[in-house]
Design an enzyme around this catalytic site. Structure first.
Site, PDB file in Angstrom:
ATOM      1  CD  GLU A   1      -3.010 -16.209  17.084  1.00  0.00           C
ATOM      2  OE1 GLU A   1      -1.944 -16.332  17.705  1.00  0.00           O
ATOM      3  OE2 GLU A   1      -3.077 -15.616  15.979  1.00  0.00           O
TER       4      GLU A   1
ATOM      5  N   GLY B   1       6.049 -16.755  21.823  1.00  0.00           N
ATOM      6  CA  GLY B   1       7.114 -17.451  22.532  1.00  0.00           C
ATOM      7  C   GLY B   1       7.675 -16.533  23.612  1.00  0.00           C
TER       8      GLY B   1
ATOM      9  CG  MET C   1       6.407 -15.486  13.751  1.00  0.00           C
ATOM     10  SD  MET C   1       6.215 -17.124  13.009  1.00  0.00           S
ATOM     11  CE  MET C   1       6.865 -16.842  11.374  1.00  0.00           C
TER      12      MET C   1
ATOM     13  CG  ASP D   1       6.531 -21.242  21.845  1.00  0.00           C
ATOM     14  OD1 ASP D   1       5.518 -20.893  21.214  1.00  0.00           O
ATOM     15  OD2 ASP D   1       7.624 -20.663  21.712  1.00  0.00           O
TER      16      ASP D   1
END
Ligand code: SAH
Length: 230
Positions: free
Chosen positions: A12, A78, A172, A196
């Site tokens: 990232e 996600g 997260m 995702d």
């Protein structure tokens, strides 16, 4: 001005480090912090490692030890919202911790006494992100991001997070970074590109798209930095 650019994983921040000709590396508390000057301002860049604890530590260090006055997070997430597809960008308007649960005492999910369920991101940077999106000819969706110490690869859990927090994406680290920045009065901006759909195929999709989605997000965040220094 000193700006922090943070990610959770090496992938990232790699595209951001690649854009800088030189930087100084400092090892601290088990992590590397990269300092560079960029277009007349100072940057501090780091990836925290995954999860709320490490992201809390890194955000705090960037502010308290390195003196960051604004923080921009770049990463992958996600999707919950059906309108978000792999590679799409989402800007967090506010963030909550979906795994924080003291509901046994009558509190709502995500609430901690003397805190709140949601922490709001900096409105000025959200506004700026609209300009960046239009300059780049990109669609950027605004929405709620839910954070927890779980890789969600389960339709039921994802739908529960979606309905409980009206969340559009999950990851997260965002909400813990938000809590730190809010407590220390540092304006923050959290951008994620979808890797995702947090469903049963999530781990495969994540592995396939981590790198390309991370680049999408990093490029946008660097354009945000360019706007901030203008
Ligand atoms: N592949 C890594 C683990 C990745 S965890 C390993 O083996 O070590 C997923 C990371 O991407 C986290 O930093 C989180 O913020 C983000 N993320 C992307 N999709 C997610 C999902 N479905 N659930 C939770 N976090 C997700």
């Amino acid at each position: 001005m000193k700006i922090a650019i943070m990610g959770a994983m090496p992938e990232e921040i790699a595209p951001i480090l690649e854009k800088l000709s030189e930087y100084k590396t400092t090892q601290y508390a088990g992590n590397a912090y990269y300092e560079a000057s960029y277009k007349g301002i100072d940057l501090v860049i780091a990836y925290s490692k995954i999860g709320k604890v490490f992201s809390t530590l890194t955000a705090t260090i960037m502010i308290e030890r390195f003196g960051a006055q604004k923080l921009l997070f770049s990463g992958v997430a996600g999707a919950i919202s059906a309108t978000l597809k792999v590679g799409d960008l989402i800007v967090a308007t506010k963030l909550a911790q979906h795994d924080l649960d003291i509901t046994a005492f009558g509190h709502p999910f995500g609430y901690v006494p003397e805190g709140a369920v949601f922490v709001e991101a900096d409105k000025e940077m959200i506004l700026l992100s609209k300009e960046v999106a239009s300059d780049m000819g990109k669609m950027v969706q605004e929405g709620v991001i839910a954070t927890g110490d779980q890789f969600v690869a389960n339709e039921e859990r994802k739908n529960w997070i979606g309905s409980t927090f009206h969340a559009d994406a999950l990851e997260m680290e965002g909400a813990s970074v938000a809590v730190v920045c809010d407590a220390l009065n540092v304006p923050f901006f959290i951008l994620r590109s979808i890797s995702d759909a947090a469903d049963m195929d999530a781990s495969f999709s994540f592995d396939e798209f981590l790198e390309t989605s991370a680049v999408e997000s990093a490029e946008f965040v660097m354009k945000m930095v360019d706007k901030l220094v203008e």
